[in-house]
Design a protein around this motif. Structure first.
Motif, mmCIF file in Angstrom:
data_model
loop_
_atom_site.group_PDB
_atom_site.id
_atom_site.type_symbol
_atom_site.label_atom_id
_atom_site.label_comp_id
_atom_site.label_asym_id
_atom_site.label_seq_id
_atom_site.Cartn_x
_atom_site.Cartn_y
_atom_site.Cartn_z
ATOM 1 N N GLN A 268 0.828 -1.204 0.000
ATOM 2 C CA GLN A 268 0.000 0.000 0.000
ATOM 3 C C GLN A 268 0.866 1.259 0.000
ATOM 4 O OE1 GLN A 268 -3.084 0.231 -0.461
ATOM 5 N NE2 GLN A 268 -3.612 2.327 0.139
ATOM 6 N N ALA A 269 1.953 1.224 0.720
ATOM 7 C CA ALA A 269 2.849 2.390 0.786
ATOM 8 C C ALA A 269 3.434 2.700 -0.587
ATOM 9 C CB ALA A 269 3.961 2.145 1.799
ATOM 10 N N SER A 270 3.846 1.659 -1.307
ATOM 11 C CA SER A 270 4.413 1.854 -2.638
ATOM 12 C C SER A 270 3.346 2.396 -3.596
ATOM 13 C CB SER A 270 4.972 0.535 -3.174
ATOM 14 O OG SER A 270 5.527 0.711 -4.456
ATOM 15 N N PHE A 271 2.151 1.868 -3.497
ATOM 16 C CA PHE A 271 1.061 2.343 -4.360
ATOM 17 C C PHE A 271 0.785 3.827 -4.138
ATOM 18 C CE2 PHE A 271 -3.504 3.268 -4.777
ATOM 19 C CZ PHE A 271 -3.634 3.098 -6.148
ATOM 20 N N LEU A 272 0.775 4.241 -2.895
ATOM 21 C CA LEU A 272 0.507 5.645 -2.592
ATOM 22 C C LEU A 272 1.594 6.564 -3.152
ATOM 23 C CD1 LEU A 272 -0.885 5.370 1.056
ATOM 24 C CD2 LEU A 272 -2.172 5.743 -1.065
ATOM 25 N N LYS A 273 2.834 6.068 -3.208
ATOM 26 C CA LYS A 273 3.910 6.867 -3.805
ATOM 27 C C LYS A 273 3.690 7.042 -5.302
ATOM 28 C CE LYS A 273 7.520 5.644 -0.465
ATOM 29 N NZ LYS A 273 8.834 4.933 -0.270
ATOM 30 N N TRP A 274 3.273 5.977 -5.982
ATOM 31 C CA TRP A 274 2.988 6.082 -7.414
ATOM 32 C C TRP A 274 1.800 6.999 -7.668
ATOM 33 C CZ3 TRP A 274 6.498 5.113 -10.672
ATOM 34 C CH2 TRP A 274 7.410 4.077 -10.482
ATOM 35 N N LYS A 275 0.820 6.907 -6.800
ATOM 36 C CA LYS A 275 -0.353 7.772 -6.921
ATOM 37 C C LYS A 275 0.052 9.237 -6.773
ATOM 38 C CE LYS A 275 -4.776 8.748 -4.624
ATOM 39 N NZ LYS A 275 -5.746 8.294 -3.600
ATOM 40 N N ALA A 276 0.911 9.537 -5.814
ATOM 41 C CA ALA A 276 1.377 10.916 -5.618
ATOM 42 C C ALA A 276 2.181 11.391 -6.824
ATOM 43 C CB ALA A 276 2.228 10.996 -4.353
ATOM 44 N N SER A 277 2.963 10.491 -7.434
ATOM 45 C CA SER A 277 3.746 10.855 -8.611
ATOM 46 C C SER A 277 2.843 11.217 -9.779
ATOM 47 C CB SER A 277 4.661 9.690 -9.000
ATOM 48 O OG SER A 277 5.353 9.969 -10.195
#
Length: 218
Positions: free
Chosen positions: A114-123
C-alpha cells in the motif's frame, strides 16, 4: 485510423539502411478506448513499468542502446508499448525477453504494498497537476482532443478527481490483467543486415511481411 488487433499480429521487415546490423523490436499491447477511470489506471501502469523495462532490458541484459517502456495513445486507443533497438540479439529473442519483463512486472504489481502504491499515486498526481509551460503545450493538449474526436477538454480535471478516490492497487492490477489477457499484441520487428528474416516455424501470431496489408482495420 488505428488498426485494432483481434489476435496477436507480427510485422517483419528488413533494416532499410544497407549494411546496418542493428535490429529493432516494438511490441504494442492494445487496451482499447478507455473511460476516465481506465485511463488513470493505465497512466499509473505506464509510470510503474518504465524502470523495470529499462533496468532489465537495457542495464542488466544490455539488449539495446535504445530501450523504452510506456503507455501511449493512438487516436483514442491506449496501449502499452515496449521498444528495444540494438544489435546484440535478434528481434525474435528480444520479443521473448520483453514478454518475460512484463510477466515479472505483473507478479511484482500483484504484490505491491500500500505504501508503494501511494507513492505512485502521488507521482501521477504531481504530473497531472503540472501546468502547461507555454501556449504551444496548451494548444497541443486541446488539439489532441479535436484530432482524436474526444472533445473531453476537462480530461485532466476528471482524471484528478478519479485519482483522489483510488485508494488501493486492486483496480490497477485488474486493468493490467485485462491488458494482458486481451491478446491484442502488435509486434513490429526490424532485422539488421546478415540476419534471416524468416519467422520461426513455431510462431503463433499472424505474420505480415513489410508492406503487406492487415486483414481488417478499425
Amino acid at each position: 485510423r488505428v488498426w485494432v488487433a483481434a489476435r496477436p499480429v507480427e510485422v517483419r521487415m528488413r533494416n532499410p539502411i544497407p549494411g546496418d546490423s542493428s535490429h529493432a523490436t516494438v511490441n504494442s499491447y492494445q487496451y482499447g478506448v478507455p473511460d476516465v477511470s481506465e485511463r488513470v489506471r493505465l497512466m499509473l501502469l505506464g509510470k510503474m513499468i518504465e524502470n523495470p523495462v529499462y533496468d532489465t532490458l537495457r542495464t542488466k541484459q544490455q539488449l539495446g542502446y535504445i530501450v523504452f517502456g510506456f503507455v501511449t495513445e493512438q487516436v483514442g486507443v491506449l496501449e502499452l508499448r515496449v521498444l528495444v533497438q540494438g544489435a546484440k540479439e535478434t528481434p525474435d529473442r528480444v520479443d521473448g525477453y520483453i514478454e518475460d519483463v512484463i510477466d515479472k512486472f505483473g507478479v511484482d504489481l500483484a504484490n505491491m504494498t500500500q505504501a508503494s502504491f501511494l507513492k505512485w499515486k502521488a507521482s501521477l498526481r504531481s504530473a497531472l497537476n503540472r501546468k502547461d509551460q507555454n501556449m504551444g503545450q496548451e494548444a497541443d493538449r486541446y488539439w489532441g482532443q479535436i484530432v482524436n474526436d474526444g472533445h473531453c477538454f476537462n480530461r485532466k480535471e476528471l482524471a484528478l478527481q478519479y485519482l483522489e478516490g483510488l485508494h488501493t492497487p486492486e483496480e490497477v492490477i485488474h486493468t493490467f490483467q485485462k491488458l494482458r489477457s486481451g491478446h491484442k499484441k502488435v509486434s513490429v520487428k526490424m532485422f539488421g543486415a546478415g540476419t534471416d528474416l524468416a519467422a520461426p516455424v513455431a510462431k503463433a501470431p499472424l505474420s505480415l511481411a513489410a508492406g503487406a496489408s492487415p486483414p481488417a482495420s478499425a
